[in-house]
Enzyme design. Structure first.
Site, PDB file in Angstrom:
ATOM      1  N   CYS A  60       0.736  -0.767  -0.111  1.00  0.00           N
ATOM      2  CA  CYS A  60       0.283   0.012  -0.198  1.00  0.00           C
ATOM      3  C   CYS A  60       1.456   1.277   0.286  1.00  0.00           C
ATOM      4  O   CYS A  60       1.911   1.559   0.971  1.00  0.00           O
ATOM      5  CB  CYS A  60      -1.128  -0.225   1.191  1.00  0.00           C
ATOM      6  SG  CYS A  60      -1.869  -2.032   1.309  1.00  0.00           S
ATOM      7  N   ARG A 264     -17.011   9.013  10.324  1.00  0.00           N
ATOM      8  CA  ARG A 264     -15.764   9.436  11.100  1.00  0.00           C
ATOM      9  C   ARG A 264     -14.618  10.242  10.342  1.00  0.00           C
ATOM     10  O   ARG A 264     -14.608   9.726   9.123  1.00  0.00           O
ATOM     11  CB  ARG A 264     -15.367   8.565  11.101  1.00  0.00           C
ATOM     12  CG  ARG A 264     -13.883   8.157  12.278  1.00  0.00           C
ATOM     13  CD  ARG A 264     -13.722   7.040  12.958  1.00  0.00           C
ATOM     14  NE  ARG A 264     -14.997   6.893  13.633  1.00  0.00           N
ATOM     15  CZ  ARG A 264     -15.736   5.527  13.295  1.00  0.00           C
ATOM     16  NH1 ARG A 264     -15.542   4.480  12.688  1.00  0.00           N
ATOM     17  NH2 ARG A 264     -16.983   4.951  14.371  1.00  0.00           N
TER      18      ARG A 264
END
Length: 326
Positions: A60, A264
């Site tokens: 990633c 969030r």
């Protein structure tokens, strides 16, 4: 703007039209929807703890815990259960109602470490907290075991859109991510699933990711919106900070198209002023991550004391465990 029903048939054009509204109108519309579905003075305070840090085999491009990048982050083995439970207890006393445990694994393996995590879940759940885990990919059987242990929620972000995903990660597929979300849902666990902006993606990519989330068979109960937390040594470590107004647009659009979800405000808050965060709350964010040591996994994050001060100044109150924000 009122959203009286939960729709799962949003079209890309509809989402694009919302995202690209004049900013002040978009914030107003999102705030209206937010007040229809939630108490605007309440936010959920969540604590995120890295229970196993670094050494991940994935690539990633944003992640400082990937073993292949030289980021200066120390690899730490799985924490002891008693230490985790002690931190969870302090988080509860500090106002958190959800406690999330993160392990830098590509996938969960059926071994002693997973058994230890199951024990942690049971012990933390006994404190009355909503217990969340993010452990990588899961099978249906593993999801069922976590549910039986007392897991409330599982986080598994999409990161970006399917169209941009291969520019960020090559060691797993977008379908892998969607399959894990499906396994979590089938086990009866609450889904926490969102993404990251500032990875080099286009606005179109951001809207495509929102479309994927909003057209799932069931919307995620929690949708984290992250700004890239730049880590030196990763391929994205030198990218420019994402414009906060793009965060506001993402949050506002998510609020309108997924009205019941907890939206969030996650990574990136350390580079946002209190004023910028206030706009995010106005646009529909009603949850944050905090931590006693001022970190969000391995990147800087406001600490509990700072967040309590901000919430007091903004007139925000923390949800308590088991309280419905509506």
């Amino acid at each position: 703007m009122l959203t009286e029903t939960i729709r799962k048939d949003w079209t890309p054009d509809e989402i694009g039209a919302i995202y690209n509204r004049p900013l002040m109108q978009l914030i107003y519309d999102a705030a209206t929807v937010h007040r229809q579905w939630h108490d605007p003075e309440r936010i959920q305070v969540c604590t995120l703890l890295s229970i196993k840090t670094g050494g991940c085999p994935e690539d990633c491009a944003y992640c400082g815990q990937a073993a292949r990048y030289q980021t200066g982050i120390n690899v730490k083995a799985l924490m002891r259960k008693d230490d985790v439970v002690a931190i969870a207890r302090r988080a509860r006393e500090g106002g958190s109602s959800r406690f999330c445990m993160a392990a830098a694994w590509r996938e969960v393996k059926d071994n002693r470490d997973f058994d230890r995590v199951l024990d942690m879940v049971t012990e933390v759940a006994a404190l009355g907290l909503e217990v969340c885990c993010t452990l990588g990919m899961l099978t249906e059987t593993q999801a069922a075991k976590l549910k039986a242990a007392g897991l409330y929620a599982y986080n598994h972000n999409l990161d970006s859109s399917a169209e941009y995903y291969e520019q960020i990660i090559s060691t797993r597929t977008y379908t892998d991510r969607l399959n894990t979300v499906d396994h979590v849902r089938k086990a009866g666990i609450s889904v926490c699933c969102g993404g990251i902006i500032g990875l080099g993606e286009t606005r179109e990519n951001r809207m495509q990711m929102l479309h994927t989330l909003a057209t799932m068979p069931e919307h995620p109960e929690s949708v984290p919106v992250n700004a890239l937390a730049r880590v030196q040594g990763t391929p994205l470590g030198d990218r420019s900070k994402i414009d906060t107004w793009e965060m506001v647009r993402m949050i506002a659009t998510a609020r309108i198209i997924m009205p019941a979800a907890m939206i969030r405000l996650s990574a990136g808050r350390m580079e946002m002023s209190e004023y910028e965060q206030a706009f995010c709350f106005m646009a529909g964010a009603n949850s944050i991550f905090t931590n006693e040591n001022g970190e969000l996994l391995v990147t800087p994050n406001p600490g509990m004391g700072e967040d309590r001060g901000m919430m007091e100044r903004l007139g925000l109150k923390a949800l308590v465990s088991g309280e419905v924000n509506a």
